[in-house]
Write a protein that holds these residues in place. Structure first.
Motif, short mmCIF file in Angstrom:
data_model
loop_
_atom_site.label_atom_id
_atom_site.label_comp_id
_atom_site.label_asym_id
_atom_site.label_seq_id
_atom_site.Cartn_x
_atom_site.Cartn_y
_atom_site.Cartn_z
N GLN A 1 -49.98 -4.65 24.65
CA GLN A 1 -51.60 -5.12 24.31
C GLN A 1 -51.77 -5.30 22.87
N VAL A 2 -50.70 -5.87 22.39
CA VAL A 2 -50.90 -6.16 20.75
C VAL A 2 -51.76 -7.52 20.92
N PRO A 3 -52.57 -7.95 20.06
CA PRO A 3 -53.50 -9.29 20.14
C PRO A 3 -52.31 -10.51 19.90
N HIS A 4 -52.59 -11.55 20.75
CA HIS A 4 -51.73 -12.79 20.74
C HIS A 4 -51.20 -13.20 19.36
N ARG A 5 -52.32 -13.29 18.55
CA ARG A 5 -52.11 -13.83 17.20
C ARG A 5 -51.10 -12.88 16.52
N VAL A 6 -51.29 -11.48 16.48
CA VAL A 6 -50.49 -10.49 15.76
C VAL A 6 -49.15 -10.61 16.33
N ALA A 7 -49.14 -10.71 17.66
CA ALA A 7 -47.51 -10.87 18.19
C ALA A 7 -46.90 -12.03 17.96
N ASN A 8 -47.67 -13.21 17.93
CA ASN A 8 -46.92 -14.50 17.29
C ASN A 8 -46.68 -14.16 15.99
N THR A 9 -47.40 -13.84 15.16
CA THR A 9 -47.05 -13.50 13.58
C THR A 9 -45.88 -12.64 13.54
N ILE A 10 -45.85 -11.35 14.28
CA ILE A 10 -44.58 -10.50 14.23
C ILE A 10 -43.37 -11.37 14.71
N ALA A 11 -43.54 -12.23 15.84
CA ALA A 11 -42.38 -12.85 16.28
C ALA A 11 -41.82 -13.80 15.24
N ASN A 12 -42.91 -14.31 14.42
CA ASN A 12 -42.14 -15.30 13.38
C ASN A 12 -41.42 -14.77 12.35
N ILE A 13 -42.23 -13.34 11.97
CA ILE A 13 -41.40 -12.52 10.89
C ILE A 13 -40.06 -12.30 11.46
N SER A 14 -39.98 -11.87 12.71
CA SER A 14 -38.58 -11.34 13.25
C SER A 14 -37.56 -12.66 13.37
N ASP A 15 -38.15 -13.77 13.49
CA ASP A 15 -37.51 -15.06 13.50
C ASP A 15 -36.74 -15.38 12.09
N GLU A 16 -37.76 -15.21 10.97
CA GLU A 16 -37.01 -15.16 9.66
C GLU A 16 -36.08 -14.24 9.23
N LEU A 17 -36.22 -12.98 9.62
CA LEU A 17 -35.41 -11.99 9.27
C LEU A 17 -33.93 -12.15 9.86
N LEU A 18 -34.27 -12.67 11.23
CA LEU A 18 -32.79 -13.08 11.91
C LEU A 18 -32.05 -14.42 11.57
N MET A 19 -32.85 -15.47 10.95
CA MET A 19 -32.24 -16.49 10.34
C MET A 19 -31.54 -16.09 9.14
N ASN A 20 -32.10 -15.03 8.36
CA ASN A 20 -31.28 -14.47 7.17
C ASN A 20 -30.22 -13.98 7.69
N ALA A 21 -30.06 -13.04 8.42
CA ALA A 21 -29.01 -12.36 8.80
C ALA A 21 -27.83 -13.41 9.53
N LEU A 22 -28.34 -14.31 10.37
CA LEU A 22 -27.18 -15.23 11.04
C LEU A 22 -26.74 -16.16 9.82
N TYR A 23 -27.55 -16.72 8.85
CA TYR A 23 -26.98 -17.90 8.32
C TYR A 23 -27.12 -17.70 6.78
N ASP A 24 -27.73 -16.80 5.96
CA ASP A 24 -27.62 -16.48 4.77
C ASP A 24 -26.55 -15.14 4.44
N ALA A 25 -26.66 -14.22 5.30
CA ALA A 25 -25.83 -13.27 5.10
C ALA A 25 -24.37 -13.58 5.02
N PRO A 26 -23.66 -14.08 6.15
CA PRO A 26 -22.28 -14.12 6.14
C PRO A 26 -21.71 -14.80 4.92
N GLY A 27 -20.57 -14.23 4.24
CA GLY A 27 -19.92 -14.68 3.40
C GLY A 27 -18.35 -14.50 3.28
N ASP A 28 -17.72 -15.30 2.32
CA ASP A 28 -16.43 -15.24 2.52
C ASP A 28 -16.02 -13.94 1.48
#
Lengths: 154, 324
Positions: free
Chosen positions: B172-199
């Motif tokens: 029952q989280v308001p739609h806009r809040v849910a979309n915002t948190i989804a977007n934040i999660s998206d950014e954290l995931l992209m950092n973990a998937l693309y920026d974190a892996p190193g040689d």
């Protein structure tokens, strides 16, 4: 998921973008070449991530460089947030109208109302009053007006 | 937990906040408004946490100079991980304070509901104490129903983000809040998937890889997501297994303000810190724990409100702790 509906207009093209603008969105391919002017209706954009922002700016900066006239209509809050956060997000395009978010004080119903930016500017950036369709109760603007209208300030 | 907290501030609102923190931690508070005198106290005993008002930069500078004079910056008396900066306004406007050697945590001085904010902050401090990678479990407790998910292909990111959005919608989280948190999660995931892996030298492997390319995540490249919602607070932790987060780069990214400067497109990579800027400017709080060469845990935590306006204006903090 994103959907892009295209409709020819007298002066060029109108596209409606709905869904999330992210890494799988390739605006150049999805919208294609534009002859004349372009109107982009953004009312259905639910969110835009940082890759989507880059895609967006690359596409619209490219259009600007080609001399295409474009404007944005019914910009939803994810687009407004980017307009407020990134000074050159509109890439020279006109923001014709935006969606204003409200929440009902009684039932917490979330809804939006469309408003021309020219009307907002004429009113001194006053938030128009709105009522909830469900309860006919007064609704509260669901953001900080100063921050939401920041990109409209001269 | 016990111990003492040191408050270095003249601001009349700060004692109430820190008293709430102390209540949660079962600690006591010692207040010393003079930063030089405060360093004298640090010479006499150790404190569980040091809260310093950085709204006036002079106080921070005086504190830094006195610490350097008395103990040296690398002395044990003042560990950055125990220092909490207090400021007015959002963190991305605090470039000078962020550059401090002692920067590890910052919270925006709450203008209202000070006790509630202090209690929230105290709970977060307590949840991080064991340093066992279970911060959100510790914070939300059993009611949070923290669930782990593993991303095994980069292409699963979008499904994961959508699942997070649906999870919030069910709560029952308001739609806009849910979309915002989804977007934040998206950014954290992209950092973990693309920026974190190193040689083997820590150089990024996928920083310039197209984000829409699907690739299997083998071994250390797998990313763990944990999320929970206790009815009041939502938290998500995204953990990579590299621990390559660069402190200077992170702190530089959080203090970029694209409102005043034009965003310039880069050829490769994603958003040049834009994702992080988005996270910090939309609502909620962010914590990074980086164990060098082992893992980086990015935690987003927020109180859930009935509308977006309250979500956006809530009490917020940012912390970045690095462990060798």
């Amino acid at each position: 998921m994103i959907t892009i509906n295209k409709q020819p207009t007298q002066n060029g093209l109108m596209v409606e973008i709905a869904g999330a603008i992210e890494e799988n969105v390739h605006l150049e391919q999805m919208i294609g070449p534009v002859k004349g002017s372009l109107v982009v209706n953004c009312s259905g954009v639910t969110r835009i991530n940082s890759v989507g922002v880059k895609t967006w700016m690359k596409y619209f900066q490219g259009l600007k460089a080609q001399g295409v006239q474009f404007k944005f209509a019914e910009c939803s809050y994810p687009i407004i947030e980017q307009l407020n956060m990134i000074s050159n997000f509109a890439c020279g395009g006109e923001v014709e109208s935006i969606l204003l978010p409200y929440s009902c004080l009684k039932c917490q119903n979330e809804f939006v109302a469309s408003c021309l930016t020219s009307d907002l500017k004429a009113s001194g950036l006053q938030v128009p009053e709105a009522r909830c369709e469900r309860t006919d109760c007064a609704a509260q603007f669901d953001d900080d007006p100063e921050e939401y209208f920041y990109f409209l300030e001269d | 937990m016990g111990g003492e907290l040191l408050l270095i501030s003249k601001n009349p609102d700060d004692p109430a906040f820190v008293a709430e923190v102390a209540g949660v931690l079962d600690a006591t508070v010692v207040t010393e408004p003079n930063p030089v005198q405060a360093v004298e106290l640090l010479a006499q005993k150790s404190f569980h946490g040091i809260f310093i008002d950085v709204a006036e930069l002079d106080a921070l500078k005086a504190f830094e100079m006195e610490v350097q004079k008395r103990f040296g910056l690398l002395g044990d008396q003042v560990q950055a991980a125990r220092v909490h900066f207090i400021g007015n306004g959002p963190i991305h406007e605090k470039r000078d304070a962020i550059q401090s050697f002692f920067f590890a945590a910052f919270y925006e001085r709450p203008q209202e509901n000070i006790e509630e904010a202090g209690s929230f902050y105290g709970r977060i401090m307590r949840a991080q104490e064991p340093q066992n990678g279970r911060t959100i479990e510790n914070f939300l407790g059993e009611e949070g129903g923290v669930q782990p998910l593993f991303i095994e292909r980069s292409g699963q990111k979008q499904d994961a983000v959508e699942a997070i959005r649906n999870y919030l919608a069910l709560g029952q989280v308001p739609h806009r809040v849910a979309n915002t948190i989804a977007n934040i999660s998206d950014e954290l995931l992209m950092n973990a998937l693309y920026d974190a892996p190193g040689d083997e030298f820590g150089r990024p492997i996928y920083a310039v890889t197209a984000r829409d390319a699907d690739r299997p995540l083998q071994g250390r490249e797998q990313v763990e997501i944990k999320l929970g919602f206790d009815g009041t607070f939502f938290a998500i932790a995204v953990t990579d297994q590299f621990g390559n987060l660069d402190r200077a780069r992170l702190l530089n990214h959080i203090s970029i303000n694209y409102k005043d400067t034009e965003y310039k497109l880069r050829k490769g990579g994603a958003g040049a810190g834009l994702g992080l800027a988005t996270v910090l400017q939309t609502g909620g709080s962010l914590i990074y724990h980086c164990e060098e060469g082992r893992k980086t845990e990015a935690i987003f935590v927020t109180r859930i409100f009935e509308n977006y306006r309250d979500f956006k204006s809530q009490f917020r903090f940012f912390a970045a702790r690095f462990y060798v």
